[in-house]
Scaffold this motif. Structure first.
Motif, PDB file in Angstrom:
ATOM      1  N   ASP A  37      -7.512  -0.723  -0.139  1.00 23.51           N
ATOM      2  CA  ASP A  37      -7.923  -2.140  -0.094  1.00 23.51           C
ATOM      3  C   ASP A  37      -6.816  -2.996   0.493  1.00 23.51           C
ATOM      4  N   LEU A  38      -5.612  -2.780  -0.028  1.00 25.71           N
ATOM      5  CA  LEU A  38      -4.479  -3.609   0.408  1.00 25.71           C
ATOM      6  C   LEU A  38      -4.214  -3.439   1.899  1.00 25.71           C
ATOM      7  N   VAL A  64      -8.885   6.123   2.094  1.00 20.84           N
ATOM      8  CA  VAL A  64      -8.801   6.609   0.703  1.00 20.84           C
ATOM      9  C   VAL A  64      -8.333   8.071   0.643  1.00 20.84           C
ATOM     10  N   TRP A 105       0.822  -1.226   0.000  1.00 25.34           N
ATOM     11  CA  TRP A 105       0.000   0.000   0.000  1.00 25.34           C
ATOM     12  C   TRP A 105       0.848   1.266   0.000  1.00 25.34           C
ATOM     13  N   LEU A 140       0.124   3.093  -7.216  1.00 29.45           N
ATOM     14  CA  LEU A 140      -1.197   2.440  -7.209  1.00 29.45           C
ATOM     15  C   LEU A 140      -2.290   3.471  -6.917  1.00 29.45           C
ATOM     16  N   PRO A 141      -3.498   3.232  -7.455  1.00 28.50           N
ATOM     17  CA  PRO A 141      -4.598   4.141  -7.127  1.00 28.50           C
ATOM     18  C   PRO A 141      -4.906   4.092  -5.628  1.00 28.50           C
ATOM     19  N   SER A 142      -5.386   5.212  -5.101  1.00 31.95           N
ATOM     20  CA  SER A 142      -5.653   5.304  -3.662  1.00 31.95           C
ATOM     21  C   SER A 142      -6.629   4.228  -3.190  1.00 31.95           C
ATOM     22  N   GLU A 143      -7.619   3.952  -4.000  1.00 23.54           N
ATOM     23  CA  GLU A 143      -8.612   2.932  -3.641  1.00 23.54           C
ATOM     24  C   GLU A 143      -7.926   1.580  -3.426  1.00 23.54           C
ATOM     25  N   ARG A 144      -7.021   1.281  -4.335  1.00 26.49           N
ATOM     26  CA  ARG A 144      -6.326   0.003  -4.274  1.00 26.49           C
ATOM     27  C   ARG A 144      -5.410  -0.048  -3.049  1.00 26.49           C
ATOM     28  N   ARG A 145      -4.735   1.047  -2.802  1.00 34.25           N
ATOM     29  CA  ARG A 145      -3.842   1.099  -1.643  1.00 34.25           C
ATOM     30  C   ARG A 145      -4.658   0.880  -0.367  1.00 34.25           C
ATOM     31  N   HIS A 197     -11.918   1.866   5.089  1.00 37.26           N
ATOM     32  CA  HIS A 197     -11.569   2.160   3.699  1.00 37.26           C
ATOM     33  C   HIS A 197     -11.883   3.626   3.373  1.00 37.26           C
ATOM     34  N   GLN A 223      -6.874  -5.025   4.299  1.00 33.86           N
ATOM     35  CA  GLN A 223      -6.689  -6.483   4.416  1.00 33.86           C
ATOM     36  C   GLN A 223      -5.686  -6.854   5.507  1.00 33.86           C
TER      37      GLN A 223
END
Ligand code: BGC
Length: 747
Positions: free
Chosen positions: A73-74, A358, A61, A66-71, A354, A77
């Protein structure tokens, strides 16, 4: 906020539960995950966000590509339940008390909201500070700007953007990464105690200003927290009051500033309000938080509660509250138990975390190192000058009989009134309050600027003495004030403390009397016809005296305009019935519906004292050659119409350089049931004497829309729309029409 009243401290039991390893239901994966670490932060952490040597493979992350959304998500988790819950509430940074059993070192006692860092994962602390007119919460060595209502009176979004930049810079340099501001609610009730904190009474106007200021703040580092979402239109009984408002009014009047904050300002957080909207508290209101904010406005940041505005655990968590402030009464142990007990699902918790992460990624909180602390000196000469500039740009000339203003350098002037010297009224109260580094009083400013040998002063407590002082000078300037603060509305629209009598006495003694209003909102002026000049200087900040001297002597030519209506009498306002304000039985009925502010005066043919959009200059302007294109629009299948372009010429017909605000209003076909005309575009233009400039404005699609609550969407009814252009809501000399026809190929 009145912190001591509503901040509750975390209990020892909370501390034990949140810091221990698994003690819960054996089969719930959400609960099991916490044994991974169980630590919220180590005892000596200070909030540094630097990754501690881990590679992207270990902390994917942290990969900025990487897009903020993806970061987000990671990261979610990898978080334990404890860590997730810890992000969903604040701890007490004011007292510095140990929280959750950890004696972690707070960055300093100062921030009004604080979420500890999670070092294991490189999650930075959240450090929250108030800031509407400067860094608040008793911070020292900061700049006191004029009240936001003054900045907004410039009708200049670029000034608001700079206002946000100055605030953002000072917040960031104080170590703040979430700046609590701006306050963007539409002023529905002129007595509202927070009128000075907001921008005014028009939804479109507030939206433009909100987006400009938010972009300014966020451009300097901190995430902005726009507040208060929504229908926070009174302070009376604010912890319980219920704003009873229909859906159409909600969409057309109260939501647009928040919509603009998302769409144009890309705001990272919102603060949900103390009040209820239609019986449900804002911070647990699924319609407001899920349906409107997320589904309709497409907000992708987080919602934090106002301080003490959370009232439940499961309802708040399920209905859209992401973070409780300032403590963990509902979102600490009780939330954890609600998850264990199945009242709140784990996926809801993940969603909230999340939502918080974000914007933290979007605004670089994981990627930047912040060096300032609460005790840093963040002032600068540039910020002092900017404060003065805003005060000048926000000062409105309301009356100027026989060009009494600007006064000549050599005129003898008497200054009267406490706000003139002994108690300069530079700011409003509550969470907006800022410790000014210095104050230039009006008397200081005028004495410095005056060429006359003396400027006598009377504080006005003794009317006879004030009259005598006034009579002895060529010009008397009376400074009057209101005391406005969060937590209480003004009882009425009158000037407090016998100031009306003071003005009347001075006006009787000297026919060249000028009144300067240091107020946060509209006041009644029973003496308006008896004085020669009236200036609204609002709460002008630390440079009060320098700014008013510049306006009085004409070093600065005023160009500001009223962002709200000044009424003639208390009975002639849109919310005059007690059922409307302050409400009866805890309910405030929004029965004026769309007719808020000038819309009501126009709809009821009521003459205001000074209308919305009004303000004089030391020069004069003429508007001409209006062109509106296209004048026929075919609505598209979805109903949208496309934009309309307005062009016109503005000429400075006077003898001084000056600025004028060109305002465009749209009147909808009567069958749409809208107020007579509504502001839809404006721009400010500076002109030399004799100069003409061509000015362009855009009417966007929303200018031709009404909200259909049945269909739950904006509609663009066919018909003839009027376009009015002028320099106030009551001075609209140019006129054209736009016809919207049945669906087809637009234009
Ligand atoms: C106010 C907020 C403020 C908060 C923290 C509340 O009482 O309504 O605007 O940000 O306190 O000071």
């Amino acid at each position: 906020m009145q912190l001591e009243l509503i901040v509750s401290r975390p209990t020892r039991i909370t501390a034990v539960l949140l810091s221990s390893v698994c003690i819960c239901l054996p089969l719930a994966p959400w609960v099991h995950a916490q044994s991974a670490s169980g630590l919220l932060s180590s005892p000596t952490q200070t909030g540094s966000t630097k990754p501690t040597g881990q590679s992207f493979a270990e902390r994917p992350w942290m990969d900025k590509s990487l897009p903020s959304e993806r970061r987000a998500d990671l990261l979610v988790q990898q978080m334990t339940p404890d860590e997730k819950i810890a992000m969903m509430h604040g701890v007490n940074a004011m007292t510095g008390d140990p929280v959750h059993g950890y004696d972690f070192v707070l960055p300093s006692k100062g921030y009004v909201g604080y979420v500890p860092p999670i070092r294991r994962l490189g999650i930075p602390a959240l450090t929250l500070a108030d800031g509407r007119a400067g860094v608040g919460n008793k911070a020292k060595d900061v700049t006191l700007l004029p009240a936001p209502i003054a900045a907004a009176s410039s009708w200049d979004p670029s000034l608001l953007n700079e206002f946000g930049r100055v605030l953002g810079q000072e917040q960031w340099s104080k170590g703040t990464n979430v700046a609590l501001g701006p306050s963007i609610d539409v002023v529905r009730v002129p007595e509202w105690g927070r009128t000075f904190e907001s921008y005014g009474e028009d939804p479109y106007f507030n939206g433009v200003m909100a987006a400009a200021e938010i972009k300014g703040i966020q451009g300097e580092g901190p995430i902005a927290d726009a507040n208060m979402y929504v229908t926070m239109n009174q302070e009376s009984d604010r912890y319980r009051a219920d704003s009873v408002v229909d859906e159409r009014t909600l969409h057309e009047i109260y939501l647009p500033p928040f919509e603009a904050a998302v769409r144009d300002g890309h705001v990272g957080t919102f603060m949900c309000a103390y009040v209820k909207t239609n019986s449900i508290y804002s911070c647990e209101n699924a319609n407001l938080l899920h349906h409107l904010l997320r589904d309709q406005l497409k907000f992708d940041g987080w919602v934090m509660s106002d301080w003490g505005a959370t009232h439940s655990t499961a309802d708040s968590a399920k209905n859209g509250l992401d973070q409780q402030m300032p403590d963990d009464t509902f979102f600490g142990e009780t939330l954890k138990n609600a998850v264990k007990g199945g009242q709140v699902s784990e996926s809801i918790i993940d969603e909230h975390v999340h939502n918080i992460l974000v914007p933290m990624f979007q605004h670089g909180l994981f990627d930047k190192t912040q060096t300032g602390t609460w005790t840093s000196n963040v002032r600068s000469p540039e910020h002092d000058s900017f404060s003065r500039m805003v005060a000048e740009q926000g000062t409105i000339l309301l009356k100027n009989d026989q060009a009494i203003l600007p006064v000549s350098d050599h005129a003898s002037i008497a200054v009267i009134g406490e706000a003139g010297s002994t108690k300069p009224k530079i700011e409003g109260g509550g969470s907006s309050a800022v410790i000014a580094p210095y104050v230039i009083s009006p008397l200081d400013g005028i004495r410095k600027r005056a060429r006359a040998s003396q400027v006598p002063y009377a504080d006005g407590k003794d009317l006879a003495a004030a009259s005598k002082t006034a009579a002895a000078a060529q010009i008397a300037i009376v400074f009057v004030h209101t005391n406005e603060t969060e937590g209480e509305d003004r009882p009425d629209l009158e000037l407090p403390e016998n100031q009306d009598q003071l003005v009347a006495a001075v006006a009787a003694a000297n026919k060249h009397t000028i009144v300067v209003l240091d107020t946060g909102g509209p006041v009644l002026m029973p003496w308006a016809t008896d004085v020669a000049g009236i200036i609204e200087a609002w709460y002008p900040g630390q440079e009060d005296g320098n700014a008013i001297a510049a306006v009085v002597y004409g070093d600065f030519n005023p160009s500001a305009k009223l962002p709200l209506t000044f009424p003639k009498s208390a009975a002639e306002i849109p919310t005059a019935q007690k059922e409307q304000w302050p409400g009866v039985g805890g309910r405030s009925l929004y029965t004026e519906r769309l007719n808020v502010g000038y819309r009501w005066y126009d709809a009821t043919h009521t003459e205001p004292l000074f209308p919305f959009g009004f303000g004089l200059s030391y020069t004069t302007f003429q508007l001409s050659h209006l062109v509106v294109e296209p004048t026929e629009l075919k609505s598209k299948p979805g109903g949208e119409t496309g934009n309309v372009l307005i062009k016109l010429d503005v000429t400075n017909t006077g003898k001084r350089m000056g600025g004028e605000v060109v305002q465009a209003y749209v009147g909808q076909p009567p069958s749409n049931g809208e107020p007579p005309h509504q502001l839809r575009a404006f721009t400010k233009v500076e002109l030399h004497p004799g100069e003409t400039k061509s000015v362009s404005l855009v009417l966007d699609e929303r200018s031709f829309a009404t909200f259909d609550p049945g269909a739950d969407r904006w509609i663009f009814p066919d018909g003839e729309y009027e376009v009015f252009v002028g320099t106030s809501s009551r001075d609209l000399p140019l006129h054209s029409r736009v016809v919207i026809g049945p669906p087809g190929n637009a234009q």
